[in-house]
Motif scaffolding. Structure first.
Motif, PDB file in Angstrom:
ATOM      1  N   GLY A  44      27.299  -2.988  29.601  1.00  0.00           N
ATOM      2  CA  GLY A  44      27.008  -1.579  29.775  1.00  0.00           C
ATOM      3  C   GLY A  44      27.788  -0.961  30.930  1.00  0.00           C
ATOM      4  O   GLY A  44      28.656  -1.582  31.537  1.00  0.00           O
ATOM      5  N   LEU A  45      27.450   0.287  31.197  1.00  0.00           N
ATOM      6  CA  LEU A  45      28.122   1.055  32.239  1.00  0.00           C
ATOM      7  C   LEU A  45      27.484   0.796  33.599  1.00  0.00           C
ATOM      8  O   LEU A  45      26.257   0.675  33.714  1.00  0.00           O
ATOM      9  CB  LEU A  45      28.027   2.548  31.911  1.00  0.00           C
TER      10      LEU A  45
ATOM     11  N   TYR B  87      23.686   5.895  26.409  1.00  0.00           N
ATOM     12  CA  TYR B  87      23.279   5.533  27.758  1.00  0.00           C
ATOM     13  C   TYR B  87      22.606   6.719  28.451  1.00  0.00           C
ATOM     14  O   TYR B  87      23.093   7.851  28.360  1.00  0.00           O
ATOM     15  CB  TYR B  87      24.478   5.136  28.623  1.00  0.00           C
ATOM     16  N   GLN B  89      21.460   8.155  32.340  1.00  0.00           N
ATOM     17  CA  GLN B  89      21.978   8.014  33.705  1.00  0.00           C
ATOM     18  C   GLN B  89      21.233   8.972  34.621  1.00  0.00           C
ATOM     19  O   GLN B  89      21.040  10.141  34.268  1.00  0.00           O
ATOM     20  CB  GLN B  89      23.474   8.327  33.736  1.00  0.00           C
ATOM     21  N   PHE B  98      22.713   3.742  35.530  1.00  0.00           N
ATOM     22  CA  PHE B  98      22.636   3.906  34.087  1.00  0.00           C
ATOM     23  C   PHE B  98      21.557   2.998  33.509  1.00  0.00           C
ATOM     24  O   PHE B  98      21.239   1.944  34.073  1.00  0.00           O
ATOM     25  CB  PHE B  98      23.969   3.486  33.429  1.00  0.00           C
ATOM     26  N   GLY B 100      20.522   0.444  30.328  1.00  0.00           N
ATOM     27  CA  GLY B 100      21.275  -0.654  29.746  1.00  0.00           C
ATOM     28  C   GLY B 100      21.954  -0.345  28.423  1.00  0.00           C
ATOM     29  O   GLY B 100      22.765  -1.139  27.940  1.00  0.00           O
TER      30      GLY B 100
END
Lengths: 121, 107
Positions: A44-45, B87, B89, B98, B100
């Protein structure tokens, strides 16, 4: 048209250093906070670091604090990330990201295509 | 630090389905919650900012809601181009963070 172009990635040995650069165009860099976000292969990010419009406020993820240094040169329309003491877990695609705001409570409205950093012996 | 938890981590759905993704913050973040879509090999793309504001150019089938610690992203009628990873954030406090990710796959 807003463009963010990263450079400087590559293969580097553990413990060594690398400097990433991001060239910005299509907007006035010194109006906005800028960030580096990374993505490990298949993962992920992860936000890495951010710097406010005038470099007066800087933030880092716990995972890189003390090893990475973010900086910017507004007159050169450029953002940088100095990465020291690199580890295998720093292997990732590193994105240069523009914030919509000049502070910290904004959102990421433009992303570069990323530069790949591989840390391996 | 603020932890962001998304659920589910993956889901399978059909074209036309209504899809809801949940994001929870470990502490209150007011409405400082953003959603991104990422397709394979591409950079993420902003969908929703400040919990419920649709980014310009994003189809109206996407919507966001919530405040405090509980947020949702809804796709009202899933389209073929929506199969991607999503995602959340938080931008309430540094270090920014963020969730997962939620991978939306074709059933």
């Amino acid at each position: 048209e807003v463009q963010l172009v990263e450079s400087g990635g590559g293969l580097v040995q553990p413990g060594r250093s690398l400097r990433l650069s991001c060239g910005a165009s299509g907007f006035t860099l010194d109006d906005y906070t800028m960030h580096w976000v990374r993505q490990a292969p298949g993962k992920g990010l992860e936000w890495v670091s951010g710097i406010s419009w005038n470099s007066g406020s800087i933030g880092y993820a716990d995972s890189v604090r003390g090893r990475f240094i973010i900086s910017r040169h507004n007159a050169k329309n450029s953002l940088y990330l100095q990465m020291n003491s690199l580890r295998a877990e720093d292997t990732a695609l590193y994105y240069c990201v523009k914030d919509r705001s000049s502070g910290w409570n904004g959102y990421f409205d433009y992303w570069g295509q990323g530069t790949l950093v591989t840390v391996s012996s | 630090d603020i932890q962001m938890t998304q659920s589910p981590s993956s889901l399978s759905a059909s074209v036309g389905d209504r899809v809801t993704i949940t994001c929870r913050a470990s502490q209150t973040i007011s409405s400082y919650l953003n959603w991104y879509q990422q397709k394979p090999g591409k950079a993420p793309n902003l969908l929703i900012y400040a919990a419920s504001n649709l980014q310009s150019g994003v189809p109206s089938r996407f919507s966001g809601s919530g405040s405090g610690t509980h947020f949702t992203l809804t796709i009202s009628s899933l389209q073929p181009e929506d199969f991607a990873t999503y995602y959340c954030q938080q931008s309430y406090r540094t270090p920014l963070s963020f969730g997962g990710g939620t991978k939306v796959e074709i059933k």
